[in-house]
Each structure stands twice: as C-alpha cells, then as structure tokens.
Design a protein around this motif. Structure first.
Motif, PDB file in Angstrom:
ATOM      1  N   GLY A  27      -2.842   5.912 -26.339  1.00 37.94           N
ATOM      2  CA  GLY A  27      -2.171   5.187 -25.276  1.00 37.94           C
ATOM      3  C   GLY A  27      -1.898   6.001 -24.026  1.00 37.94           C
ATOM      4  O   GLY A  27      -1.463   5.461 -23.014  1.00 37.94           O
ATOM      5  N   TRP A  28      -2.159   7.323 -24.072  1.00 34.86           N
ATOM      6  CA  TRP A  28      -1.865   8.152 -22.909  1.00 34.86           C
ATOM      7  C   TRP A  28      -3.089   8.365 -22.027  1.00 34.86           C
ATOM      8  O   TRP A  28      -2.958   8.826 -20.901  1.00 34.86           O
ATOM      9  N   ARG A  29      -4.271   8.046 -22.529  1.00 29.95           N
ATOM     10  CA  ARG A  29      -5.482   8.198 -21.728  1.00 29.95           C
ATOM     11  C   ARG A  29      -5.706   6.951 -20.877  1.00 29.95           C
ATOM     12  O   ARG A  29      -5.555   5.830 -21.360  1.00 29.95           O
ATOM     13  N   VAL A  30      -6.083   7.161 -19.611  1.00 26.65           N
ATOM     14  CA  VAL A  30      -6.292   6.033 -18.699  1.00 26.65           C
ATOM     15  C   VAL A  30      -7.636   6.182 -18.000  1.00 26.65           C
ATOM     16  O   VAL A  30      -8.228   7.259 -17.976  1.00 26.65           O
ATOM     17  N   SER A  31      -8.095   5.094 -17.406  1.00 25.14           N
ATOM     18  CA  SER A  31      -9.419   5.087 -16.773  1.00 25.14           C
ATOM     19  C   SER A  31      -9.399   5.876 -15.468  1.00 25.14           C
ATOM     20  O   SER A  31      -8.354   6.051 -14.823  1.00 25.14           O
ATOM     21  N   ALA A  32     -10.592   6.307 -15.056  1.00 26.18           N
ATOM     22  CA  ALA A  32     -10.712   7.052 -13.800  1.00 26.18           C
ATOM     23  C   ALA A  32     -10.286   6.199 -12.617  1.00 26.18           C
ATOM     24  O   ALA A  32      -9.712   6.708 -11.641  1.00 26.18           O
ATOM     25  N   GLY A  33     -10.527   4.901 -12.700  1.00 24.83           N
ATOM     26  CA  GLY A  33     -10.136   4.016 -11.613  1.00 24.83           C
ATOM     27  C   GLY A  33      -8.634   3.952 -11.432  1.00 24.83           C
ATOM     28  O   GLY A  33      -8.128   3.961 -10.297  1.00 24.83           O
ATOM     29  N   ARG A  34      -7.901   3.894 -12.519  1.00 22.68           N
ATOM     30  CA  ARG A  34      -6.433   3.856 -12.430  1.00 22.68           C
ATOM     31  C   ARG A  34      -5.886   5.188 -11.935  1.00 22.68           C
ATOM     32  O   ARG A  34      -4.900   5.226 -11.200  1.00 22.68           O
ATOM     33  N   VAL A  35      -6.513   6.291 -12.345  1.00 22.13           N
ATOM     34  CA  VAL A  35      -6.093   7.602 -11.858  1.00 22.13           C
ATOM     35  C   VAL A  35      -6.274   7.671 -10.348  1.00 22.13           C
ATOM     36  O   VAL A  35      -5.376   8.103  -9.609  1.00 22.13           O
ATOM     37  N   ALA A  36      -7.434   7.230  -9.864  1.00 19.26           N
ATOM     38  CA  ALA A  36      -7.710   7.268  -8.429  1.00 19.26           C
ATOM     39  C   ALA A  36      -6.725   6.390  -7.658  1.00 19.26           C
ATOM     40  O   ALA A  36      -6.233   6.769  -6.586  1.00 19.26           O
ATOM     41  N   ALA A  41       2.947  14.888 -21.851  1.00 26.53           N
ATOM     42  CA  ALA A  41       2.091  15.365 -20.771  1.00 26.53           C
ATOM     43  C   ALA A  41       0.787  15.934 -21.325  1.00 26.53           C
ATOM     44  O   ALA A  41      -0.298  15.702 -20.771  1.00 26.53           O
ATOM     45  N   ALA A  42       0.893  16.682 -22.432  1.00 25.56           N
ATOM     46  CA  ALA A  42      -0.315  17.246 -23.051  1.00 25.56           C
ATOM     47  C   ALA A  42      -1.226  16.144 -23.569  1.00 25.56           C
ATOM     48  O   ALA A  42      -2.459  16.234 -23.465  1.00 25.56           O
ATOM     49  N   ALA A  43      -0.638  15.079 -24.128  1.00 26.37           N
ATOM     50  CA  ALA A  43      -1.441  13.959 -24.630  1.00 26.37           C
ATOM     51  C   ALA A  43      -2.197  13.273 -23.506  1.00 26.37           C
ATOM     52  O   ALA A  43      -3.288  12.735 -23.702  1.00 26.37           O
ATOM     53  N   ALA A  44      -1.613  13.302 -22.294  1.00 27.45           N
ATOM     54  CA  ALA A  44      -2.280  12.703 -21.137  1.00 27.45           C
ATOM     55  C   ALA A  44      -3.248  13.656 -20.468  1.00 27.45           C
ATOM     56  O   ALA A  44      -3.940  13.267 -19.519  1.00 27.45           O
ATOM     57  N   GLY A  45      -3.317  14.904 -20.930  1.00 26.28           N
ATOM     58  CA  GLY A  45      -4.238  15.867 -20.359  1.00 26.28           C
ATOM     59  C   GLY A  45      -3.767  16.496 -19.070  1.00 26.28           C
ATOM     60  O   GLY A  45      -4.565  17.045 -18.304  1.00 26.28           O
ATOM     61  N   ALA A  46      -2.447  16.461 -18.814  1.00 25.65           N
ATOM     62  CA  ALA A  46      -1.915  16.981 -17.554  1.00 25.65           C
ATOM     63  C   ALA A  46      -1.629  18.474 -17.652  1.00 25.65           C
ATOM     64  O   ALA A  46      -1.103  18.945 -18.661  1.00 25.65           O
ATOM     65  N   PRO A  47      -1.939  19.257 -16.600  1.00 31.95           N
ATOM     66  CA  PRO A  47      -1.556  20.668 -16.571  1.00 31.95           C
ATOM     67  C   PRO A  47      -0.032  20.799 -16.578  1.00 31.95           C
ATOM     68  O   PRO A  47       0.670  20.050 -15.891  1.00 31.95           O
ATOM     69  N   LEU A  48       0.475  21.760 -17.348  1.00 34.65           N
ATOM     70  CA  LEU A  48       1.911  21.906 -17.549  1.00 34.65           C
ATOM     71  C   LEU A  48       2.462  23.152 -16.885  1.00 34.65           C
ATOM     72  O   LEU A  48       1.902  24.240 -16.996  1.00 34.65           O
ATOM     73  N   ALA A  84      -8.667  26.813 -14.316  1.00 33.03           N
ATOM     74  CA  ALA A  84      -7.879  27.456 -15.373  1.00 33.03           C
ATOM     75  C   ALA A  84      -6.801  26.519 -15.893  1.00 33.03           C
ATOM     76  O   ALA A  84      -6.501  26.492 -17.099  1.00 33.03           O
ATOM     77  N   ALA A  85      -6.212  25.731 -14.996  1.00 35.65           N
ATOM     78  CA  ALA A  85      -5.192  24.770 -15.413  1.00 35.65           C
ATOM     79  C   ALA A  85      -5.774  23.728 -16.351  1.00 35.65           C
ATOM     80  O   ALA A  85      -5.129  23.321 -17.332  1.00 35.65           O
ATOM     81  N   THR A  86      -7.011  23.320 -16.091  1.00 34.89           N
ATOM     82  CA  THR A  86      -7.673  22.342 -16.955  1.00 34.89           C
ATOM     83  C   THR A  86      -7.928  22.920 -18.340  1.00 34.89           C
ATOM     84  O   THR A  86      -7.753  22.235 -19.361  1.00 34.89           O
ATOM     85  N   VAL A  87      -8.317  24.188 -18.407  1.00 32.12           N
ATOM     86  CA  VAL A  87      -8.543  24.847 -19.703  1.00 32.12           C
ATOM     87  C   VAL A  87      -7.252  24.882 -20.502  1.00 32.12           C
ATOM     88  O   VAL A  87      -7.229  24.590 -21.710  1.00 32.12           O
ATOM     89  N   ARG A  88      -6.148  25.230 -19.843  1.00 30.01           N
ATOM     90  CA  ARG A  88      -4.857  25.272 -20.542  1.00 30.01           C
ATOM     91  C   ARG A  88      -4.439  23.878 -21.010  1.00 30.01           C
ATOM     92  O   ARG A  88      -3.899  23.721 -22.112  1.00 30.01           O
ATOM     93  N   ALA A  89      -4.695  22.864 -20.170  1.00 34.36           N
ATOM     94  CA  ALA A  89      -4.339  21.503 -20.547  1.00 34.36           C
ATOM     95  C   ALA A  89      -5.109  21.052 -21.784  1.00 34.36           C
ATOM     96  O   ALA A  89      -4.565  20.386 -22.667  1.00 34.36           O
ATOM     97  N   ARG A  90      -6.385  21.430 -21.865  1.00 36.37           N
ATOM     98  CA  ARG A  90      -7.179  21.082 -23.056  1.00 36.37           C
ATOM     99  C   ARG A  90      -6.658  21.793 -24.298  1.00 36.37           C
ATOM    100  O   ARG A  90      -6.614  21.221 -25.392  1.00 36.37           O
TER     101      ARG A  90
END
Length: 419
Positions: A199-208, A315-322, A364-370
């Motif tokens: 439920g935390w993942r959203v489409s690219a369109g909604r992100v934009a 936040a981690a479930a949504a893939g956001a940098p922390l 680097a932030a993306t790597v940490r988020a993953r």
C-alpha cells in the motif's frame, strides 16, 4: 493461546501509532492461530445511548468496545479521572460479557489501561504482560514538574512492577524503562514495532503530480510527517531550513500532521522567515501520504525523543530517503550511512548538514533507501513481531496479585542524580 489484549485505542478509535500497533499485532496473532480478544473503548465524548458497548468479530478477532460512562469527564481537562472511568467501564464490559472465556495471558498496552489490565489479570489469574510504548519522563526530557506528570509516572511505575513481563519496542526504551523504574534490564523483552509494506508504493504519475503540487519548479522537496509535539523536534527542522535553502536554493518543506504545537510551529516558520517555503497540510489520508513520501527528496524525522519511530518504517516502505535524529529507537531503525543519514537530536547545524548530504548525492540516498526497504521483511515484518510476542507470552509465569508501595519521585531530572 487465548490472549486478552487491553488498549485505549483500537481502530476506528486511533490516537497515534499505538492503535495501529495493537491492530496489526492482534490480527497477526489471530492469523497464526491464537484466540485473541481485544478490549478497548468507544470514541471519547460519546454517549452510551448513541455508542453502546459493542462485542463483535473483526479480522478473526473478538473486539469488545466499552461504552463511556454517564459521568461528564473530558480527557483533555480530567485526564486521570477520565482514564479511571474508562478503566472501570472496560472491567465491567469484560466481566459481564466474556462469560466462561478465560485468557492464558493479559497484554496491557501503556499506562492508560494499567487499572483494567491489572484488575483483570488479578481476577482471572492470568499472567500480565505490559508493553510500555513511551514514558512520561521521556516525553518531558526527564522532568516531572507538574502533578499530572507525577501521577502518570506513578501509574507507569505500578504497571511496570506489577507486570510479570515488560516489553519495550527498542533497546534504548529498555534502558530508559529499567533506569526509571529500577528494573533489571535483562528481564525486559525487546520486541520491535512492525510494518505492513503493501500500500505504500504509488505510480509514477501520482508521484509527478504530487511534486508538481508542492514543488512546481523542481525545487528540492522535504517532508516531515507525524504528530506536531515538541518532542518530535519539528522546530529544529524549521530552524535548519534557512541553512538548507542557502545551500540548496528553493528547498520546500511539507509538514503533515496535527498536534498541540501546530500554532507554535507556524510562528517559528515566520520567525525564521521561511513561512512561504513550508506547507502545513494537516493529517493526510494514507493514499495522499504515500504519494508525498514517494515524491519527497528526503523524509526528515528530527525527534528529540522517540521510543521507536514507526514513521521511519513507513518512509522506508515507500522507498523514501531518510534523514533522522539518533534519538531513542530511531537510532536502531535508521542506521547512519547504511539505511539513512543521522544527526544528534537538537543539533540544528548537524540536521542541516545531514539533509544537505542527501540532496548533494541523490544516487547514494537511493542506495540507502533500498537498503532500508530490504530490512523490512527480515526485521520488521508483523509475522516476525507476532511470533516474538507469542514467545514472550509462553515464557511468562503468573505472578499473582501484588500490593505495591507508592514510588518515590525525584524532584529533579529523573535521568540525572536523584535529589
């Protein structure tokens, strides 16, 4: 096992993270084959004529919601009296409706249900497990200055000493509880909070679309979400924003949540001359929050006091940098340089540097988020949390009723030398 879980909040009555914790734990225990009864309440300020006691099955769980008594009591004005009345209502609801059903364990969640949980454990002869999700002293930086603070602390002490096993959500909380209530830390079980990643993942369109709404010209976008209380440190994030904007011009901040400090924080934004760079959006539905989490270049959690930090898991479930302070359990959830970037609680320049490091190096932030996301299934999955909790239940003997002395409360800071 037959489990009687006692909590002052349970969906749809949700005040904070405790309600979600109890709901997910109860549901996972039921799915694992345990027989779970949740004892909770109807909404504050409701009337038994319009909101009578309800006994129903939801998600395989028997939920007993006690109606409020006729007395004119308000939580905000008469906290202790209101809490005692709620406890009486819960005890009567349990004893008049559970019939021959007897629990193998009573599990109390926080001080507000100390009275009904202790009474029911005593009457039913069941072991008492208590999860202390936070402490009054911790919320007030070690000070118990007002009568209400001391009253809450003494009830926490009573629950901690009457419980046959105490659970905390982090190692830092275990140490805090052991220090405050003079308990053996080795006897306190540590069971983390969990997260349901779906439920935390959203489409690219909604992100934009969300970025277009809050940062229409491509500015760096920061997000804080959670309660607006002093211990959450949002005032430090606002104070750091001018430094962040000097290094990364145009940076915007969204503050999502409600709390007693909302007006103060708006004033702080004006004082630091960043009011136009901050959107205070109140409480957001989960779908909107998920989109905002995915759109943010960094989620900033500047807590000065944090027993665990379930918002970091979301936040981690949504893939956001922390970016998070190292306060309490946040230091165990967000591993500096591995799953996020940390700073010392209350350190405004350090907060600004931490945010700057994320904005300077998005890769680097993306790597940490993953890496943060990959921990969820192994360390914070609710099935794992429920299994660990059930193991605590199984190992907890019934200590029986206890008559305890009144605790002595230091007049100074309870985390310092006693006066």
């Amino acid at each position: 096992m037959r489990v009687l879980m006692v909590s002052w909040e349970y969906p749809p009555v949700v005040v904070g993270g405790l309600g979600r914790h109890v709901h997910e734990l109860a549901r996972e225990l039921a799915e694992a084959g345990h027989e779970v009864v949740v004892l909770s309440r109807r909404p504050a300020g409701s009337d038994a004529a319009t909101h009578p006691t309800v006994d129903e099955r939801v998600d395989g769980i028997r939920v007993l919601r006690a109606a409020e008594d006729p007395a004119h009591l308000e939580f905000e004005r008469d906290m202790i009296a209101w809490t005692l009345a709620m406890g009486h209502a819960m005890v009567r609801a349990a004893l008049t409706r559970l019939g021959d059903w007897r629990p193998d364990v009573v599990h109390a969640h926080d001080w507000l249900v100390a009275h009904p949980a202790i009474a029911l454990a005593d009457v039913l002869g069941a072991p008492l497990v208590a999860t202390l999700h936070a402490t009054e002293a911790g919320r007030h930086a070690g000070w118990l200055s007002a009568p209400l603070n001391r009253q809450v602390h003494s009830i926490e002490w009573w629950l901690a000493h009457r419980a046959d096993t105490v659970i905390t959500c982090s190692r830092s909380m275990r140490d805090e509880v052991a220090t405050l209530f003079e308990l053996d830390p080795d006897a306190i079980a540590v069971v983390h909070n969990g997260i349901t990643p779906r439920g935390w993942r959203v489409s690219a369109g909604r992100v934009a679309a969300t970025r277009e709404r809050y940062a229409p010209t491509g500015e760096p976008l920061l997000l804080y979400f959670g309660r607006l209380e002093y211990e959450k440190g949002v005032q430090d994030l606002i104070a750091a924003l001018p430094r962040i904007r000097r290094r990364h011009p145009g940076t915007r901040l969204v503050v999502a949540g409600r709390g007693t400090q909302e007006e103060f924080l708006v004033g702080e934004a004006r004082r630091h001359r960043v009011r136009r760079s901050i959107d205070f959006v109140g409480h957001l539905p989960d779908t909107e929050l998920a989109a905002l989490l995915a759109a943010a270049h960094a989620v900033v959690l500047p807590s000065r006091y944090e027993p665990f930090g379930i918002v970091a898991l979301e936040a981690a479930a949504a893939g956001a940098p922390l970016v998070a302070s190292s306060a309490g359990g946040l230091g165990e959830v967000v591993l500096d340089g591995i799953t996020g970037v940390s700073f010392t609680p209350g350190d405004v320049p350090g907060l600004a540097r931490a945010v700057g490091s994320v904005l300077d190096d998005p890769a680097a932030a993306t790597v940490r988020a993953r890496a943060a996301g990959s921990r969820l299934g192994s360390d914070f999955d609710w099935s794992v949390i429920a299994s660990r909790t059930a193991a605590v239940y199984a190992q907890t003997p019934a200590g029986g009723p206890l008559e305890l002395e009144r605790p002595k409360i230091p007049t100074g800071n309870v985390f310092g030398p006693a006066d």
